[in-house]
Design a protein around this motif. Structure first.
Motif, short mmCIF file in Angstrom:
data_model
loop_
_atom_site.label_atom_id
_atom_site.label_comp_id
_atom_site.label_asym_id
_atom_site.label_seq_id
_atom_site.Cartn_x
_atom_site.Cartn_y
_atom_site.Cartn_z
N GLY A 309 13.24 3.33 -20.34
CA GLY A 309 14.51 3.03 -20.98
C GLY A 309 14.99 1.61 -20.84
O GLY A 309 15.97 1.22 -21.46
N VAL A 310 14.34 0.80 -20.00
CA VAL A 310 14.70 -0.61 -19.86
C VAL A 310 13.78 -1.40 -20.78
O VAL A 310 12.56 -1.38 -20.63
N THR A 311 14.36 -2.10 -21.76
CA THR A 311 13.56 -2.78 -22.77
C THR A 311 13.46 -4.27 -22.51
O THR A 311 14.19 -4.84 -21.70
N GLY A 312 12.53 -4.90 -23.21
CA GLY A 312 12.38 -6.35 -23.12
C GLY A 312 11.65 -6.83 -21.90
O GLY A 312 11.70 -8.02 -21.57
N LEU A 313 10.94 -5.93 -21.21
CA LEU A 313 10.23 -6.32 -20.00
C LEU A 313 8.87 -6.89 -20.34
O LEU A 313 8.30 -6.62 -21.40
N GLY A 314 8.33 -7.66 -19.40
CA GLY A 314 6.97 -8.14 -19.55
C GLY A 314 5.97 -7.04 -19.25
O GLY A 314 6.33 -5.95 -18.79
N GLN A 315 4.69 -7.31 -19.48
CA GLN A 315 3.64 -6.34 -19.19
C GLN A 315 3.61 -6.07 -17.68
O GLN A 315 3.59 -6.99 -16.87
N ARG A 316 3.60 -4.81 -17.30
CA ARG A 316 3.61 -4.47 -15.88
C ARG A 316 2.22 -4.13 -15.37
O ARG A 316 1.36 -3.68 -16.12
N THR A 317 2.05 -4.37 -14.10
CA THR A 317 0.85 -3.92 -13.39
C THR A 317 1.30 -2.99 -12.27
O THR A 317 2.44 -3.06 -11.81
N GLU A 318 0.40 -2.15 -11.83
CA GLU A 318 0.72 -1.20 -10.77
C GLU A 318 -0.11 -1.53 -9.53
O GLU A 318 -1.32 -1.74 -9.62
N ILE A 319 0.56 -1.58 -8.38
CA ILE A 319 -0.14 -1.79 -7.11
C ILE A 319 -0.09 -0.47 -6.35
O ILE A 319 0.98 0.06 -6.08
N LYS A 320 -1.25 0.04 -6.00
CA LYS A 320 -1.37 1.40 -5.47
C LYS A 320 -1.40 1.45 -3.95
O LYS A 320 -1.85 0.53 -3.27
N ASN A 321 -0.89 2.58 -3.44
CA ASN A 321 -1.08 3.00 -2.04
C ASN A 321 -0.67 1.96 -1.01
O ASN A 321 -1.45 1.59 -0.13
N LEU A 322 0.57 1.51 -1.09
CA LEU A 322 1.11 0.60 -0.09
C LEU A 322 1.63 1.44 1.08
O LEU A 322 2.39 2.39 0.88
N SER A 323 1.23 1.07 2.29
CA SER A 323 1.46 1.97 3.42
C SER A 323 2.36 1.38 4.50
O SER A 323 2.38 1.86 5.62
N SER A 324 3.12 0.35 4.18
CA SER A 324 4.12 -0.16 5.11
C SER A 324 5.18 -0.91 4.32
O SER A 324 4.95 -1.34 3.18
N PHE A 325 6.37 -1.07 4.92
CA PHE A 325 7.45 -1.78 4.23
C PHE A 325 7.08 -3.24 4.01
O PHE A 325 7.39 -3.83 2.98
N LYS A 326 6.40 -3.82 4.98
CA LYS A 326 5.95 -5.20 4.84
C LYS A 326 4.95 -5.34 3.70
O LYS A 326 4.98 -6.31 2.94
N ALA A 327 4.06 -4.35 3.57
CA ALA A 327 3.08 -4.37 2.49
C ALA A 327 3.78 -4.32 1.14
O ALA A 327 3.36 -5.00 0.19
N VAL A 328 4.84 -3.52 1.02
CA VAL A 328 5.59 -3.44 -0.24
C VAL A 328 6.13 -4.82 -0.61
O VAL A 328 5.95 -5.30 -1.75
N GLU A 329 6.79 -5.47 0.34
CA GLU A 329 7.40 -6.78 0.05
C GLU A 329 6.34 -7.84 -0.22
O GLU A 329 6.44 -8.58 -1.21
N ASP A 330 5.33 -7.91 0.63
CA ASP A 330 4.31 -8.95 0.46
C ASP A 330 3.50 -8.77 -0.81
O ASP A 330 3.14 -9.75 -1.48
N ALA A 331 3.15 -7.53 -1.14
CA ALA A 331 2.36 -7.28 -2.35
C ALA A 331 3.14 -7.66 -3.61
O ALA A 331 2.58 -8.22 -4.56
#
Length: 603
Positions: A309-331
């Protein structure tokens, strides 16, 4: 030998290894045939997706090794130099999908028990390994923790939901499809509000509300254990462990806010007793969808994307299986910077799935992004719809425990406990160790023992928090090795704090009482004080002044540091010396400090 009965038991020493042979469908049936024929040997396989589950401890070791080898990441170096000026031009957008293992006794579609640390393949039913002719049966009790989680995340509970098959062929999915809720999930349209004390980015102000598109139930896959260079072992204990997938809307624009969102959702799920474990123990994993777009510039129609429902976005990529809060931020930081580099160099962002390894400096392509049509979602013909009654929902809402935010607000209330948000959050975070209940018991007992005037002067909420979070924590950890409320009961701690508050004993005596009790002294606190003459016999002001004068005259160098160099922290050294040289249990630190400041002529 295998016994093909519900609750299938496989020898403890056995791990199942499988390799797709002869195409997708043949690969799925080959996995089944390995079970039917009792082939207990490891097969060699080439891993193409990169989605291996690596033990969390190994990830941390790998991260530390890479940091030593390569130093700081690009993102860390940029952060140390200040904000990236390119972010004024480019806007980041993030959506998160959180997969959490539900706290249930049985699996989602079989009677086999759920397990975390059990021997490999010791809790497996025929349905779990897709044995021909076996059929899934929804275990209704698994819905309860899922509903608690959805209510806590402000979702609308759907009266009717259903299960769908998500088709893909890989060795960790013996049926060749995953059962999930794609078309009709059990919960929709939720939200979570994050505050500055939750760790959101300063640009988000004091608070930000992030929408939750839906929460769906689904089954987990087998656990893949890698044995380099090319062997992969499969543990089917995890197959069909009940999961919920929490899907946020793309309302996040800063990496630290994304990490804060995952952290808070985990905290909420834990407080509702909805999940088995958090990220640290491998019970929760996050996928992040990342895109960037140029600020204040509309994308061409053929390039503009719409995401939930949010329009006008750029092409997204997906980063899989992040297993720590630091990994979420750094990735997210690494992928954001990569996409900006590509776009500024005239390139195009491809829709793809990418991976992240702790300690890395960039994300790595795993495969091209599979669209919805590739999964060939279809309603599962073997499972009936799930109907949730209003009475059940109402009961769960009425009996739901307080969320971490609500508990923190209660602890910070000036009419309640009067704690700082820092101490409140720390106590709430330790709730799983029963530390919060212990603290509240101590405060309750203190309020019963002290007069209203004594309570107002001593601020019992803060005194109790200081003992529970600091003094007692370090003492118990040293002696017991971990927190234990039985070592020093709430009543015992209250019996020590009360005479200390009334200046009937000194702080040094209070600490010695704790030591005696931890050493096994079974006497009541008042008995120990009486029988060992530990009650405070106050010194006069003149006694304090004489002791202070003697110390000051004997240490001219420290006096100079305090008076000339303004190193007032060294007054504490003098206080310590007075308590050390004075009669045990008779020196009051506050009075000693006042006497020293008087002699030193400092404020």
């Amino acid at each position: 030998m295998l016994n093909f009965v519900p609750g299938l038991q496989i020898p403890k020493s056995f791990y199942m290894a499988a390799r797709p042979i002869g195409g997708p469908i043949a690969g799925a049936w080959q996995t089944k045939r390995l079970f039917v024929c009792h082939i207990f040997r490891s097969l060699q396989t080439s891993h193409t997706t990169g989605e291996i589950v690596v033990p969390f401890g190994k990830q941390l070791k790998d991260e530390a090794k890479k940091k030593r080898q390569y130093g700081e990441s690009k993102s860390s170096r940029k952060a140390s130099k200040g904000a990236d000026p390119r972010l004024e031009k480019w806007e980041l957008t993030v959506g998160i999908e959180i997969h959490a293992e539900l706290n249930t006794a049985r699996k989602l579609f079989s009677s086999a028990a759920t397990s975390i640390n059990a021997a490999p393949n010791s809790h497996v039913s025929l349905v779990d390994v897709a044995f021909p002719g076996s059929q899934p049966e929804f275990q209704k009790e698994t819905l309860i923790p899922a509903l608690r989680a959805a209510i806590a995340l402000n979702c609308d509970i759907q009266r009717k939901s259903s299960f769908d098959r998500k088709h893909y062929f890989y060795q960790d999915q013996p049926a060749g499809y995953q059962i999930t809720q794609f078309y009709e999930p059990f919960a929709k349209d939720g939200s979570i509000t994050l505050y500055d004390h939750d760790g959101i980015a300063p640009e988000d102000g004091q608070s930000i509300t992030i929408g939750i598109k839906q929460i769906q139930m689904e089954q987990d896959t087998a656990k893949t254990v890698q044995q380099p260079p090319t062997t992969h072992l499969l543990d089917f204990n995890r197959v069909s462990h009940p999961l919920i997938e929490v899907i946020t809307l793309p309302h996040i624009h800063h990496p630290s806010t994304a990490a804060a969102c995952v952290r808070k959702i985990q905290s909420i799920l834990r407080s509702m007793n909805a999940v088995t474990a958090g990220m640290e123990e491998g019970g929760l994993r996050a996928d992040v969808n990342v895109s960037v777009r140029e600020r204040h510039k509309e994308l061409p129609e053929d390039a503009a994307k719409s995401y939930y429902g949010v329009t006008g976005l750029g092409q997204r990529t997906e980063i899989k299986n992040l297993s720590s809060f630091k990994a979420v931020e750094d990735a997210i930081i690494a992928e954001r910077d990569r996409q900006i580099d590509v776009l500024e160099n005239g390139g195009v962002i491809e829709g793809e799935t990418r991976g992240w390894t702790l300690g890395s400096t960039e994300t790595k392509r795993l495969r091209g992004k599979e669209g919805e049509i590739d999964y060939r979602y279809m309603p599962d013909p073997d499972l009936n719809v799930v109907v949730i009654g209003q009475e059940l929902e109402s009961y769960l809402r009425e009996t739901l425990p307080k969320s971490p935010s609500q508990l923190a607000d209660v602890l910070c209330d000036s009419d309640g406990y009067g704690l700082t948000m820092f101490d409140a959050k720390k106590l709430v975070a330790l709730d799983r160790e029963d530390r919060l209940d212990y603290y509240m018991d101590v405060v309750h007992l203190l309020r019963q023992s002290l007069s209203d005037k004594e309570q107002a002067i001593s601020k019992v909420g803060k005194i109790a928090a200081n003992w529970v979070l600091n003094d007692l924590d370090s003492l118990l950890t040293t002696v017991e090795g971990s927190w234990s409320a039985s070592a020093i009961t709430a009543q015992t701690l209250c019996d020590i704090i009360v005479p200390l508050t009334r200046r009937e004993i000194t702080r040094a005596t209070a600490n010695s009482l704790i030591d005696k009790i931890l050493a096994g002294d079974a006497r009541e606190v008042h008995q120990i004080i009486s029988e060992e003459n530990l009650a405070l016999v106050p010194l006069s002001d003149g006694d304090y002044l004489r002791m202070a004068t003697d110390l000051v005259e004997a240490n001219p160098d420290i006096v100079k540091a305090i008076q000339v160099k303004r190193q007032k922290g060294k007054i504490g050294w003098f206080v310590g010396q007075m308590m050390k040289t004075g009669e045990e249990g008779r020196i009051e630190a506050a009075r000693a400090e006042r006497a020293l400041k008087n002699v030193l002529e400092v404020e």
